[in-house]
Design an enzyme around this catalytic site. Structure first.
Site, short mmCIF file in Angstrom:
data_model
loop_
_atom_site.label_atom_id
_atom_site.label_comp_id
_atom_site.label_asym_id
_atom_site.label_seq_id
_atom_site.Cartn_x
_atom_site.Cartn_y
_atom_site.Cartn_z
N GLU A 118 0.77 -1.13 -0.16
CA GLU A 118 0.19 -0.13 0.06
C GLU A 118 0.75 1.33 -0.03
O GLU A 118 1.60 1.16 0.61
CB GLU A 118 -0.75 -0.78 1.06
CG GLU A 118 -2.07 -1.06 1.07
CD GLU A 118 -2.97 -1.07 2.26
OE1 GLU A 118 -4.10 -1.52 1.93
OE2 GLU A 118 -2.36 -1.21 3.58
N CYS A 131 3.45 8.12 1.33
CA CYS A 131 4.03 7.76 2.49
C CYS A 131 4.27 6.43 1.61
O CYS A 131 3.18 5.46 1.24
CB CYS A 131 3.45 7.36 3.16
SG CYS A 131 3.26 6.13 4.64
N CYS A 138 6.79 -7.19 6.74
CA CYS A 138 7.94 -6.66 7.74
C CYS A 138 8.45 -7.57 8.54
O CYS A 138 7.09 -8.38 9.29
CB CYS A 138 7.42 -5.17 8.66
SG CYS A 138 9.09 -4.27 9.68
N CYS A 142 6.64 -5.44 15.70
CA CYS A 142 6.34 -4.31 16.61
C CYS A 142 4.69 -4.43 17.50
O CYS A 142 3.93 -4.79 16.29
CB CYS A 142 6.65 -2.73 16.16
SG CYS A 142 8.05 -2.40 15.78
N CYS A 145 1.14 -2.79 15.78
CA CYS A 145 1.79 -1.99 14.31
C CYS A 145 0.76 -3.18 13.79
O CYS A 145 1.43 -4.55 13.51
CB CYS A 145 2.75 -2.13 13.93
SG CYS A 145 2.87 -2.20 12.22
N GLU A 199 10.86 -2.24 7.08
CA GLU A 199 11.16 -1.65 7.90
C GLU A 199 12.78 -1.40 6.66
O GLU A 199 13.81 -1.91 6.47
CB GLU A 199 12.33 -2.53 8.79
CG GLU A 199 13.47 -2.32 9.05
CD GLU A 199 13.50 -0.46 10.00
OE1 GLU A 199 12.90 -0.56 10.59
OE2 GLU A 199 14.91 0.13 9.29
N SER A 252 11.31 5.62 15.40
CA SER A 252 10.55 4.68 16.15
C SER A 252 10.25 4.28 17.51
O SER A 252 10.58 3.81 17.75
CB SER A 252 9.46 3.53 15.43
OG SER A 252 9.37 3.88 13.93
N PHE A 253 10.29 6.00 17.94
CA PHE A 253 11.56 5.97 19.76
C PHE A 253 10.53 4.74 20.57
O PHE A 253 10.10 3.50 21.12
CB PHE A 253 11.27 7.01 20.29
CG PHE A 253 12.89 7.05 20.89
CD1 PHE A 253 13.83 6.59 20.99
CD2 PHE A 253 12.28 7.62 22.22
CE1 PHE A 253 15.04 6.46 21.54
CE2 PHE A 253 13.81 7.86 23.23
CZ PHE A 253 14.13 6.51 22.91
N HIS A 254 8.55 5.38 20.91
CA HIS A 254 8.02 4.81 21.50
C HIS A 254 8.24 4.49 23.21
O HIS A 254 6.75 4.13 23.67
CB HIS A 254 7.77 3.88 20.73
CG HIS A 254 7.10 3.73 19.15
ND1 HIS A 254 6.68 5.43 18.53
CD2 HIS A 254 7.58 3.49 18.18
CE1 HIS A 254 6.36 4.85 17.49
NE2 HIS A 254 6.65 3.74 16.57
N ASN A 329 -3.61 4.70 16.40
CA ASN A 329 -4.79 4.19 15.11
C ASN A 329 -4.82 3.51 15.07
O ASN A 329 -4.11 2.04 15.29
CB ASN A 329 -4.03 4.72 13.65
CG ASN A 329 -3.72 6.20 13.50
OD1 ASN A 329 -4.38 6.77 13.96
ND2 ASN A 329 -2.38 6.55 12.88
N CYS A 372 -0.96 5.30 9.92
CA CYS A 372 0.67 5.03 10.65
C CYS A 372 0.21 3.96 10.97
O CYS A 372 -0.68 3.37 11.93
CB CYS A 372 0.96 5.87 11.49
SG CYS A 372 1.39 7.53 11.03
#
Ligand code: SAH
Ligand code: SF4
Length: 400
Positions: A118, A131, A138, A142, A145, A199, A252-254, A329, A372
Site C-alpha cells: 500500500e 508514504c 515487515c 512491533c 503495528c 523496515e 520510532s522511539f515509542h 491508530n 500510520c
C-alpha cells in the site's frame, strides 16, 4: 496467481485486476545511472554515447513520465526500436485506489509474484506527502503495528520503491512539462516519507538506490530534505543512511524504558535505547536545521505518563530533535487503546515546556485504514473470513 478478491468497501474503485505481466525484458526503472549505462552498453549502445543516452532516457522516464520508448522523440527510430525489444519501463500495477473523506488517497499496488503493498498520499496545506513502502509486510513485530502482524514478507526492489512515486504522480497527473519543473513547495507530491510497510533499513540498498533516483536533479528531483526515512532502530545502518542517502531521519522511539520498549519495538532487545541514542548522536548530518524526528505513539496507560514525558526529554537531551506524537491508530484486534486527548495534551505540554516543538500527528485517512500502522496488504486481509471483512468494513463506514 491470486484470484481477484471482492472489494471490501463500496468506495473501492477497481482500476485493474489482471496479474502483473511479467516479461523477460529488463526494467529500466530502478536502475542507478551507472547500472543503466551498463545495461545500454550491453544492449549495443556505443560506449562513447552511453552517458548521453542515459541522460536522455532518464529524462523521459523520470522527468516526463513516459512509459513507451516510441515517444522518446530525441532518439533515432532504430534505437527506440532496439530499446523497446530489450527493455521495459514498468511500475507497480494499481489494483485499487481509495479516497478518504479528508482527501487522503490509498493505493493498493501489485508487484512481481502477486504480492501487494500500500501507498498513501496525504495532501496538506503546504505540502503533499507520499508514504512509501519498503517491504511487503515487515519482519519485525512491533506489538502496536498492523503491518507487523502480516506474515508474508519480501524486500521490494528499487524499481518497486521508486515505482510507487511514479504511480502516485500518474494518478495526480503531475509530470511537469519539459523545462518547467515546479518548485518543491508547489508540487502536489512534494515530500516522501518511508513510513509505509516495512523496515527500510532492512532493505538498505534498494531503498538507497530508489531515493537517489527520486533526488536526481534531472528527474523527480526532490530535495533530500523532503525525504524522511523512518526506522525502528536498526543501529548498524543508521550512519550509512546519513552517508549514503543523506535524507532526514525519523526514529520510532515509542518508549522511555528498555522494559517497555522491548515489548513495543522488539528490535530494542538487540539494540537498546542507550545504543540507539549513541548512534543518533553520531548521525553525521546533525545540525539544528536537520533535526531527527522522534516518533512516539500514544498508547493508553502504556507509555503516556507525565513521567514518560519527562524521561523522554532527558533521554534525548543533546540531540537536535523534534518529537512527533502519534495518537495510536486502532486496527481490528489491536491490543492497545489510544491515549485520551487530555493525556496527549498533558504529555505534549511537558515536551513543549522543555523547549521542543511537540506536534501531534493528526490521523489521516482512518476511514480507509490508511493511517500510520494500519497498512496490511489486501491479499493478507482476503484470508480473513467474510464475517471479519464485513465487520471491518462496518467499522470504517461507521466512523463519523
Ligand atoms: N518500519 C518503520 C517505518 C514504518 S512505520 C518504522 O517502524 O519506523 C511508520 C510509523 O508509524 C512508525 O513510527 C511506527 O512505529 C508507527 N506506527 C505503527 N503502527 C502504528 C499505529 N497503529 N498507530 C500509530 N502509529 C503507528
Ligand atoms: Fe515493522 Fe515499523 Fe511496523 Fe515495527 S512499526 S512492525 S518496524 S513496519
Amino acid at each position: 496467481m491470486n484470484s481477484p478478491t471482492a472489494p471490501v468497501t463500496q468506495d473501492v474503485l477497481t482500476i485493474a485486476r489482471d496479474d502483473a505481466q511479467e516479461t523477460d525484458k529488463v526494467n529500466l526503472v530502478g536502475l542507478t545511472r551507472a547500472q543503466m549505462r551498463d545495461a545500454l552498453i550491453e544492449a549495443g549502445t556505443p560506449e562513447r554515447q552511453a552517458k548521453m543516452r542515459v541522460g536522455q532516457v532518464w529524462q523521459w522516464i523520470y522527468q516526463k513520465g513516459v512509459r513507451d520508448f516510441g515517444e522518446m522523440t530525441n532518439l533515432a527510430k532504430d534505437y527506440r526500436a532496439m530499446l523497446g525489444e530489450t527493455f521495459e519501463i514498468r511500475v507497480p500495477e494499481v489494483v485499487t485506489k481509495q479516497v478518504s473523506d479528508d482527501g487522503t488517497r490509498k493505493y493498493l499496488v501489485r508487484v512481481a509474484g502477486g504480492h501487494e503493498v500500500e501507498i498513501v498520499y496525504i495532501p496538506e496545506e503546504d505540502r503533499g506527502t507520499l508514504c512509501v513502502s519498503s517491504q511487503v509486510g515487515c519482519t519485525l513485530t512491533c506489538s502496536f503495528c498492523h503491518t507487523g502482524t502480516q506474515k508474508l514478507v519480501r524486500n521490494l526492489t528499487a524499481a518497486e520503491i521508486v515505482g510507487q512515486i511514479m504511480v502516485a504522480r500518474d494518478d495526480l497527473g503531475e509530470w511537469p512539462k519539459p523545462g518547467r519543473n515546479p518548485k518543491d513547495e508547489t508540487r502536489l507530491l512534494s515530500n516522501i516519507v518511508l513510513m509505509g510497510m516495512g523496515e527500510p533499513l532492512y532493505n538498505f540498498d534498494a531503498v538507497r538506490d530508489a531515493m537517489k533516483i527520486a533526488m536526481d536533479g534531472e528527474g523527480i528531483s526532490l530535495s533530500r530534505r523532503r525525504i524522511t526515512l523512518s526506522t525502528s532502530g536498526v543501529v548498524p545502518e543508521i550512519a550509512r543512511a546519513g552517508e549514503e542517502i543523506g535524507c532526514m531521519l525519523a526514529i520510532s522511539f515509542h518508549a522511555t524504558t528498555d522494559e517497555v520498549r522491548d515489548t513495543l519495538v522488539p528490535i530494542n532487545k538487540k539494540w537498546n535505547i542507550e545504543t540507539l541514542l549513541s548512534a543518533l548522536k553520531d548521525y553525521p548530518k546533525l545540525s539544528n536545521s536537520e533535526r531527527i524526528t522522534f516518533e512516539y505513539v500514544m498508547l493508553d496507560g502504556v507509555n503516556d505518563s507525565d513521567e514518560d514525558a519527562r524521561r523522554l526529554v532527558r533521554l534525548i537531551a543533546g540531540i537536535p530533535a523534534k518529537i512527533n506524537l502519534i495518537p495510536f491508530n486502532e486496527w481490528p484486534g489491536a491490543p492497545y487503546k489510544r491515549s485520551s486527548d487530555a493525556r496527549i495534551k498533558a504529555f505534549a505540554n511537558i515536551i513543549y515546556k522543555a523547549g521542543y516543538a511537540s506536534p501531534v500527528r493528526t490521523p489521516r485517512g482512518e476511514d480507509i485504514m490508511a493511517a500510520c500502522g494500519q497498512l496490511k496488504s489486501a491479499t493478507e486481509r482476503a484470508r480473513k473470513s467474510r464475517r471479519e471483512i464485513e465487520a471491518e468494513a462496518g467499522l470504517s463506514s461507521g466512523r463519523s
